[in-house]
Design a protein around this motif. Structure first.
Motif, PDB file in Angstrom:
ATOM      1  N   LYS A   1      30.559  37.691  42.595  1.00  0.00           N
ATOM      2  CA  LYS A   1      31.721  36.835  42.831  1.00  0.00           C
ATOM      3  C   LYS A   1      32.137  36.146  41.543  1.00  0.00           C
ATOM      4  CE  LYS A   1      30.220  35.836  47.518  1.00  0.00           C
ATOM      5  NZ  LYS A   1      29.522  34.814  48.312  1.00  0.00           N
ATOM      6  N   GLY A   2      33.435  36.060  41.362  1.00  0.00           N
ATOM      7  CA  GLY A   2      33.960  35.350  40.210  1.00  0.00           C
ATOM      8  C   GLY A   2      34.383  33.950  40.612  1.00  0.00           C
ATOM      9  N   VAL A   3      34.883  33.212  39.649  1.00  0.00           N
ATOM     10  CA  VAL A   3      35.280  31.817  39.904  1.00  0.00           C
ATOM     11  C   VAL A   3      36.268  31.736  41.072  1.00  0.00           C
ATOM     12  CG1 VAL A   3      36.451  29.806  38.918  1.00  0.00           C
ATOM     13  CG2 VAL A   3      34.890  31.154  37.506  1.00  0.00           C
ATOM     14  N   ASP A   4      37.265  32.644  41.076  1.00  0.00           N
ATOM     15  CA  ASP A   4      38.289  32.553  42.112  1.00  0.00           C
ATOM     16  C   ASP A   4      37.751  32.889  43.501  1.00  0.00           C
ATOM     17  OD1 ASP A   4      40.085  31.686  40.289  1.00  0.00           O
ATOM     18  OD2 ASP A   4      40.876  33.693  39.836  1.00  0.00           O
ATOM     19  N   ASP A   5      36.623  33.623  43.550  1.00  0.00           N
ATOM     20  CA  ASP A   5      36.036  33.942  44.858  1.00  0.00           C
ATOM     21  C   ASP A   5      35.304  32.748  45.457  1.00  0.00           C
ATOM     22  OD1 ASP A   5      36.792  36.674  44.695  1.00  0.00           O
ATOM     23  OD2 ASP A   5      35.130  37.002  43.300  1.00  0.00           O
ATOM     24  N   VAL A   6      34.838  31.861  44.608  1.00  0.00           N
ATOM     25  CA  VAL A   6      34.035  30.753  45.135  1.00  0.00           C
ATOM     26  C   VAL A   6      34.767  29.412  45.076  1.00  0.00           C
ATOM     27  CG1 VAL A   6      31.840  31.878  44.560  1.00  0.00           C
ATOM     28  CG2 VAL A   6      32.888  30.336  42.900  1.00  0.00           C
ATOM     29  N   LEU A   7      35.914  29.420  44.418  1.00  0.00           N
ATOM     30  CA  LEU A   7      36.662  28.165  44.286  1.00  0.00           C
ATOM     31  C   LEU A   7      37.784  28.094  45.307  1.00  0.00           C
ATOM     32  CD1 LEU A   7      37.496  25.552  42.699  1.00  0.00           C
ATOM     33  CD2 LEU A   7      38.920  27.045  41.284  1.00  0.00           C
TER      34      LEU A   7
END
Ligand SMILES: Cc1cc2nc3c(=O)[nH]c(=O)nc-3n(C[C@H](O)[C@H](O)[C@H](O)COP(=O)(O)O)c2cc1C
Length: 317
Positions: A307-313
Protein backbone atom coordinates in the motif's frame (compact mmCIF):
# COMPACT_ATOMS: atom_id res chain seq x y z
CA UNK A 1 8.09 38.48 14.53
CA UNK A 2 9.36 36.49 11.59
CA UNK A 3 9.16 32.77 11.99
CA UNK A 4 12.03 31.01 10.34
CA UNK A 5 10.62 27.92 8.63
CA UNK A 6 14.03 26.48 7.87
CA UNK A 7 14.71 23.68 10.30
CA UNK A 8 18.17 22.74 11.53
CA UNK A 9 19.01 26.37 12.21
CA UNK A 10 22.48 25.52 13.44
CA UNK A 11 23.47 25.20 9.80
CA UNK A 12 22.93 28.96 9.54
CA UNK A 13 26.06 29.78 11.42
CA UNK A 14 29.13 29.99 9.26
CA UNK A 15 28.70 27.36 6.55
CA UNK A 16 31.87 25.30 6.28
CA UNK A 17 32.45 26.17 2.64
CA UNK A 18 32.05 29.62 1.12
CA UNK A 19 28.53 30.11 -0.21
CA UNK A 20 28.08 29.14 -3.83
CA UNK A 21 27.26 32.36 -5.58
CA UNK A 22 24.52 32.28 -8.19
CA UNK A 23 25.47 34.12 -11.34
CA UNK A 24 22.48 36.40 -11.05
CA UNK A 25 19.92 37.24 -8.39
CA UNK A 26 17.48 34.36 -8.30
CA UNK A 27 19.33 31.93 -10.51
CA UNK A 28 20.02 29.00 -8.25
CA UNK A 29 21.00 26.51 -10.92
CA UNK A 30 24.59 26.53 -9.71
CA UNK A 31 23.42 25.56 -6.26
CA UNK A 32 21.38 22.70 -7.59
CA UNK A 33 24.20 21.17 -9.57
CA UNK A 34 26.76 21.54 -6.83
CA UNK A 35 24.74 19.88 -4.09
CA UNK A 36 25.52 16.19 -3.87
CA UNK A 37 22.53 13.87 -3.85
CA UNK A 38 22.76 10.10 -3.75
CA UNK A 39 22.01 8.54 -7.11
CA UNK A 40 19.39 6.36 -5.41
CA UNK A 41 17.31 9.28 -4.24
CA UNK A 42 13.91 8.89 -5.81
CA UNK A 43 12.18 11.58 -7.81
CA UNK A 44 9.52 11.85 -5.11
CA UNK A 45 12.04 12.66 -2.46
CA UNK A 46 13.62 15.26 -4.67
CA UNK A 47 10.33 17.07 -5.10
CA UNK A 48 10.40 20.10 -2.91
CA UNK A 49 14.10 19.85 -2.23
CA UNK A 50 16.36 22.82 -2.88
CA UNK A 51 15.64 26.44 -2.69
CA UNK A 52 12.24 27.18 -4.13
CA UNK A 53 10.53 30.43 -5.01
CA UNK A 54 8.85 30.24 -1.61
CA UNK A 55 12.22 29.99 0.11
CA UNK A 56 13.47 33.01 -1.79
CA UNK A 57 10.36 34.98 -0.84
CA UNK A 58 10.82 33.87 2.74
CA UNK A 59 14.46 34.99 2.66
CA UNK A 60 13.30 38.35 1.31
CA UNK A 61 10.73 38.67 4.09
CA UNK A 62 13.30 37.96 6.80
CA UNK A 63 15.79 40.31 5.19
CA UNK A 64 13.31 43.17 4.87
CA UNK A 65 12.15 42.74 8.46
CA UNK A 66 15.65 43.34 9.73
CA UNK A 67 16.57 45.97 7.20
CA UNK A 68 14.93 48.51 9.50
CA UNK A 69 16.13 51.58 7.61
CA UNK A 70 14.97 50.06 4.28
CA UNK A 71 18.43 50.64 2.84
CA UNK A 72 18.37 47.41 0.83
CA UNK A 73 21.26 45.99 2.84
CA UNK A 74 21.93 44.80 6.38
CA UNK A 75 24.36 46.42 8.75
CA UNK A 76 26.35 44.34 11.24
CA UNK A 77 23.94 45.28 14.00
CA UNK A 78 20.88 44.40 11.89
CA UNK A 79 22.41 41.01 11.09
CA UNK A 80 23.12 40.42 14.79
CA UNK A 81 19.47 41.20 15.62
CA UNK A 82 18.34 38.81 12.92
CA UNK A 83 20.40 35.95 14.34
CA UNK A 84 18.97 36.57 17.80
CA UNK A 85 15.40 36.70 16.48
CA UNK A 86 15.92 33.42 14.66
CA UNK A 87 17.15 31.91 17.96
CA UNK A 88 20.48 31.16 16.38
CA UNK A 89 22.97 30.64 19.13
CA UNK A 90 25.66 33.06 17.97
CA UNK A 91 27.84 35.19 20.23
CA UNK A 92 28.54 38.83 19.25
CA UNK A 93 31.87 37.58 17.98
CA UNK A 94 30.19 34.92 15.81
CA UNK A 95 27.79 37.53 14.46
CA UNK A 96 30.69 39.85 13.59
CA UNK A 97 32.59 37.00 11.95
CA UNK A 98 29.52 36.01 9.96
CA UNK A 99 29.06 39.61 8.87
CA UNK A 100 32.66 39.85 7.64
CA UNK A 101 32.22 36.54 5.87
CA UNK A 102 29.02 37.59 4.11
CA UNK A 103 30.18 41.08 3.23
CA UNK A 104 32.21 39.84 0.29
CA UNK A 105 32.85 43.27 -1.23
CA UNK A 106 33.76 44.72 2.19
CA UNK A 107 31.24 47.51 1.73
CA UNK A 108 30.19 47.46 5.39
CA UNK A 109 26.73 46.19 4.44
CA UNK A 110 25.27 42.85 3.34
CA UNK A 111 23.19 43.07 0.17
CA UNK A 112 20.28 40.73 -0.54
CA UNK A 113 21.01 39.23 -3.97
CA UNK A 114 24.76 38.88 -3.95
CA UNK A 115 25.51 38.33 -0.30
CA UNK A 116 22.53 37.29 1.83
CA UNK A 117 20.57 35.02 -0.52
CA UNK A 118 23.40 32.62 -1.47
CA UNK A 119 24.15 32.05 2.21
CA UNK A 120 20.48 31.65 3.10
CA UNK A 121 19.94 29.29 0.16
CA UNK A 122 22.84 27.11 1.22
CA UNK A 123 21.59 26.99 4.80
CA UNK A 124 18.08 26.15 3.57
CA UNK A 125 19.43 23.39 1.34
CA UNK A 126 21.59 21.96 4.12
CA UNK A 127 18.58 21.90 6.41
CA UNK A 128 16.62 20.04 3.72
CA UNK A 129 19.43 17.54 3.22
CA UNK A 130 19.45 16.85 6.97
CA UNK A 131 15.72 16.25 6.83
CA UNK A 132 16.10 13.94 3.87
CA UNK A 133 18.83 11.93 5.58
CA UNK A 134 16.51 11.28 8.53
CA UNK A 135 13.61 10.35 6.25
CA UNK A 136 15.83 8.02 4.21
CA UNK A 137 16.70 6.02 7.33
CA UNK A 138 12.97 5.63 8.03
CA UNK A 139 12.17 4.77 4.42
CA UNK A 140 14.95 2.25 4.00
CA UNK A 141 14.82 0.25 7.24
CA UNK A 142 13.88 -3.36 6.64
CA UNK A 143 13.82 -6.39 8.87
CA UNK A 144 17.06 -8.34 8.70
CA UNK A 145 16.65 -12.09 8.91
CA UNK A 146 20.19 -13.40 8.33
CA UNK A 147 22.82 -12.19 10.74
CA UNK A 148 26.56 -12.26 10.58
CA UNK A 149 28.20 -13.66 13.75
CA UNK A 150 30.26 -10.48 14.37
CA UNK A 151 29.59 -9.25 17.92
CA UNK A 152 27.96 -5.84 18.26
CA UNK A 153 29.45 -3.38 20.72
CA UNK A 154 27.56 -2.32 23.81
CA UNK A 155 27.66 1.28 22.55
CA UNK A 156 25.35 0.38 19.65
CA UNK A 157 22.85 -1.11 22.12
CA UNK A 158 23.05 1.82 24.52
CA UNK A 159 22.56 4.39 21.76
CA UNK A 160 19.56 2.41 20.51
CA UNK A 161 18.05 2.37 24.00
CA UNK A 162 18.77 6.10 24.42
CA UNK A 163 16.69 6.66 21.26
CA UNK A 164 14.04 4.13 22.33
CA UNK A 165 13.29 5.83 25.63
CA UNK A 166 12.59 9.13 23.86
CA UNK A 167 9.47 7.57 22.37
CA UNK A 168 6.22 9.39 23.17
CA UNK A 169 4.65 8.00 26.34
CA UNK A 170 1.45 9.04 28.00
CA UNK A 171 1.83 10.97 31.28
CA UNK A 172 5.50 10.07 31.42
CA UNK A 173 4.74 6.48 32.32
CA UNK A 174 7.99 5.20 30.73
CA UNK A 175 6.49 1.72 30.67
CA UNK A 176 9.40 -0.04 28.96
CA UNK A 177 12.30 -2.14 30.13
CA UNK A 178 15.15 -3.57 28.08
CA UNK A 179 16.97 -6.76 28.95
CA UNK A 180 20.24 -7.46 27.22
CA UNK A 181 20.42 -11.23 26.84
CA UNK A 182 23.90 -12.77 26.94
CA UNK A 183 25.01 -15.90 25.05
CA UNK A 184 24.38 -18.25 27.98
CA UNK A 185 20.72 -17.23 28.28
CA UNK A 186 20.35 -17.08 24.49
CA UNK A 187 21.51 -20.70 24.41
CA UNK A 188 18.91 -21.63 27.04
CA UNK A 189 16.16 -19.86 25.06
CA UNK A 190 17.28 -21.67 21.90
CA UNK A 191 17.15 -24.92 23.86
CA UNK A 192 13.63 -24.07 25.06
CA UNK A 193 12.50 -23.54 21.47
CA UNK A 194 14.32 -26.69 20.33
CA UNK A 195 12.58 -28.74 23.05
CA UNK A 196 9.21 -27.35 21.91
CA UNK A 197 9.86 -28.45 18.35
CA UNK A 198 11.12 -31.86 19.44
CA UNK A 199 7.98 -32.42 21.49
CA UNK A 200 6.14 -32.05 18.22
CA UNK A 201 8.46 -34.60 16.60
CA UNK A 202 10.33 -32.02 14.51
CA UNK A 203 13.87 -33.18 15.36
CA UNK A 204 15.57 -31.86 12.25
CA UNK A 205 13.88 -28.46 12.55
CA UNK A 206 14.84 -28.27 16.22
CA UNK A 207 18.54 -28.73 15.54
CA UNK A 208 18.58 -26.21 12.71
CA UNK A 209 16.63 -23.62 14.70
CA UNK A 210 18.87 -23.93 17.76
CA UNK A 211 21.96 -23.53 15.62
CA UNK A 212 20.52 -20.48 13.89
CA UNK A 213 19.34 -18.80 17.09
CA UNK A 214 22.67 -19.35 18.81
CA UNK A 215 24.42 -17.65 15.90
CA UNK A 216 22.51 -14.38 16.42
CA UNK A 217 24.91 -11.93 18.08
CA UNK A 218 22.49 -9.50 19.75
CA UNK A 219 19.37 -10.19 21.81
CA UNK A 220 17.40 -7.51 23.59
CA UNK A 221 14.11 -8.39 25.26
CA UNK A 222 11.62 -5.52 25.59
CA UNK A 223 8.92 -5.51 28.24
CA UNK A 224 5.99 -3.23 28.94
CA UNK A 225 4.31 -2.50 32.29
CA UNK A 226 1.03 -4.17 33.14
CA UNK A 227 -1.72 -2.03 34.65
CA UNK A 228 -5.02 -2.71 36.41
CA UNK A 229 -6.57 -0.12 34.14
CA UNK A 230 -6.82 -1.66 30.65
CA UNK A 231 -6.86 1.77 29.02
CA UNK A 232 -3.55 2.75 30.63
CA UNK A 233 -2.10 -0.62 29.74
CA UNK A 234 -3.11 -0.18 26.11
CA UNK A 235 -1.55 3.28 25.98
CA UNK A 236 1.61 1.99 27.62
CA UNK A 237 1.83 -0.79 25.08
CA UNK A 238 1.53 1.75 22.26
CA UNK A 239 4.40 3.72 23.83
CA UNK A 240 6.59 0.64 24.10
CA UNK A 241 5.85 -0.24 20.48
CA UNK A 242 7.08 3.24 19.48
CA UNK A 243 10.19 2.68 21.57
CA UNK A 244 10.89 -0.54 19.67
CA UNK A 245 10.76 1.35 16.38
CA UNK A 246 13.15 4.04 17.67
CA UNK A 247 15.52 1.28 18.80
CA UNK A 248 15.52 -0.42 15.41
CA UNK A 249 15.89 2.86 13.53
CA UNK A 250 18.87 3.87 15.66
CA UNK A 251 20.58 0.58 14.87
CA UNK A 252 19.78 0.79 11.16
CA UNK A 253 21.17 4.33 11.05
CA UNK A 254 24.54 2.97 12.12
CA UNK A 255 24.46 -0.02 9.80
CA UNK A 256 23.22 -2.65 12.24
CA UNK A 257 20.22 -4.74 11.24
CA UNK A 258 17.49 -5.97 13.56
CA UNK A 259 14.39 -8.10 13.71
CA UNK A 260 11.54 -7.95 16.18
CA UNK A 261 10.25 -11.35 17.22
CA UNK A 262 7.09 -11.79 19.23
CA UNK A 263 6.66 -15.54 18.78
CA UNK A 264 4.64 -17.68 21.22
CA UNK A 265 7.72 -18.67 23.12
CA UNK A 266 8.32 -15.09 24.27
CA UNK A 267 4.98 -15.22 26.12
CA UNK A 268 5.77 -18.32 28.17
CA UNK A 269 6.61 -18.49 31.86
CA UNK A 270 9.82 -20.38 31.07
CA UNK A 271 11.00 -17.55 28.82
CA UNK A 272 10.08 -14.91 31.43
CA UNK A 273 11.99 -16.85 34.08
CA UNK A 274 15.08 -17.11 31.88
CA UNK A 275 15.20 -13.35 31.21
CA UNK A 276 14.11 -12.27 34.71
CA UNK A 277 10.65 -10.92 33.96
CA UNK A 278 8.03 -10.76 36.71
CA UNK A 279 4.86 -11.63 34.84
CA UNK A 280 2.68 -10.11 37.54
CA UNK A 281 4.06 -6.65 36.75
CA UNK A 282 5.27 -6.65 33.17
CA UNK A 283 4.79 -8.42 29.89
CA UNK A 284 7.37 -9.41 27.30
CA UNK A 285 6.58 -7.45 24.14
CA UNK A 286 9.18 -9.32 22.16
CA UNK A 287 12.84 -9.81 21.56
CA UNK A 288 14.83 -7.65 19.17
CA UNK A 289 17.56 -9.65 17.49
CA UNK A 290 20.31 -7.51 16.09
CA UNK A 291 23.60 -7.79 14.28
CA UNK A 292 25.28 -7.06 10.98
CA UNK A 293 23.26 -8.37 8.06
CA UNK A 294 24.84 -11.27 6.21
CA UNK A 295 25.88 -9.70 2.91
CA UNK A 296 25.50 -6.17 4.31
CA UNK A 297 22.46 -3.93 4.67
CA UNK A 298 22.59 -3.24 0.93
CA UNK A 299 21.62 -6.89 0.32
CA UNK A 300 18.47 -6.59 2.45
CA UNK A 301 15.35 -6.52 0.29
CA UNK A 302 14.06 -3.07 -0.56
CA UNK A 303 10.59 -1.58 -0.67
CA UNK A 304 8.22 -4.01 0.92
CA UNK A 305 4.89 -2.24 1.18
CA UNK A 306 1.95 -3.02 -1.08
CA UNK A 307 0.00 0.00 0.00
CA UNK A 308 1.12 3.50 -0.78
CA UNK A 309 0.38 6.72 1.06
CA UNK A 310 -2.85 7.29 -0.86
CA UNK A 311 -4.09 3.79 0.03
CA UNK A 312 -3.79 4.39 3.74
CA UNK A 313 -4.53 8.10 3.95
CA UNK A 314 -8.08 9.33 4.19
CA UNK A 315 -9.30 12.70 5.32
CA UNK A 316 -12.27 14.12 7.09
CA UNK A 317 -13.08 17.80 6.97
C1 LIG B 1 4.55 -6.94 16.39
C2 LIG B 1 5.53 -7.56 15.43
C3 LIG B 1 5.90 -8.87 15.58
C4 LIG B 1 6.81 -9.46 14.72
N1 LIG B 1 7.17 -10.74 14.91
C5 LIG B 1 8.04 -11.31 14.06
C6 LIG B 1 8.45 -12.66 14.25
O1 LIG B 1 8.05 -13.32 15.21
N2 LIG B 1 9.32 -13.19 13.36
C7 LIG B 1 9.80 -12.47 12.30
O2 LIG B 1 10.54 -12.99 11.51
N3 LIG B 1 9.44 -11.19 12.11
C8 LIG B 1 8.58 -10.59 12.96
N4 LIG B 1 8.23 -9.29 12.78
C9 LIG B 1 8.80 -8.54 11.66
C10 LIG B 1 7.82 -8.48 10.48
O3 LIG B 1 7.73 -9.73 9.85
C11 LIG B 1 8.33 -7.44 9.49
O4 LIG B 1 8.34 -6.19 10.13
C12 LIG B 1 7.45 -7.38 8.24
O5 LIG B 1 7.67 -8.51 7.45
C13 LIG B 1 7.73 -6.14 7.40
O6 LIG B 1 9.05 -6.15 6.92
P1 LIG B 1 10.06 -4.96 7.21
O7 LIG B 1 10.23 -4.83 8.69
O8 LIG B 1 11.33 -5.39 6.52
O9 LIG B 1 9.51 -3.72 6.60
C14 LIG B 1 7.34 -8.70 13.66
C15 LIG B 1 6.96 -7.36 13.51
C16 LIG B 1 6.08 -6.80 14.39
C17 LIG B 1 5.71 -5.34 14.23
Amino acid sequence: AVTCTVSGVSSFVLPSAPPIRPTSGNDLRTLRTQTQISAETSEDQLNGLFTTTDDIEHAREIFDTFDRDQSGSLTASELGKMLRMLSIDASDEDARALFKYLDVDDSGAVSFDEEFLPWYAEAADNAKLDTMAVQNVLLERRTVTQFDATPISEGVLKRAIACAIRAPNYSESEPWRFISVGPETARQIAQLRGDQLMENGNYEGAGAKMKRWMGIPGWCVVTTKLNDDPIVEREDFASTASAVQNFMISMWSEGVGSRLTCGDITQTKEYADLVGVNRAKERVVGCIWYGFAKGGLASVKKGGREKGVDDVLSSVP
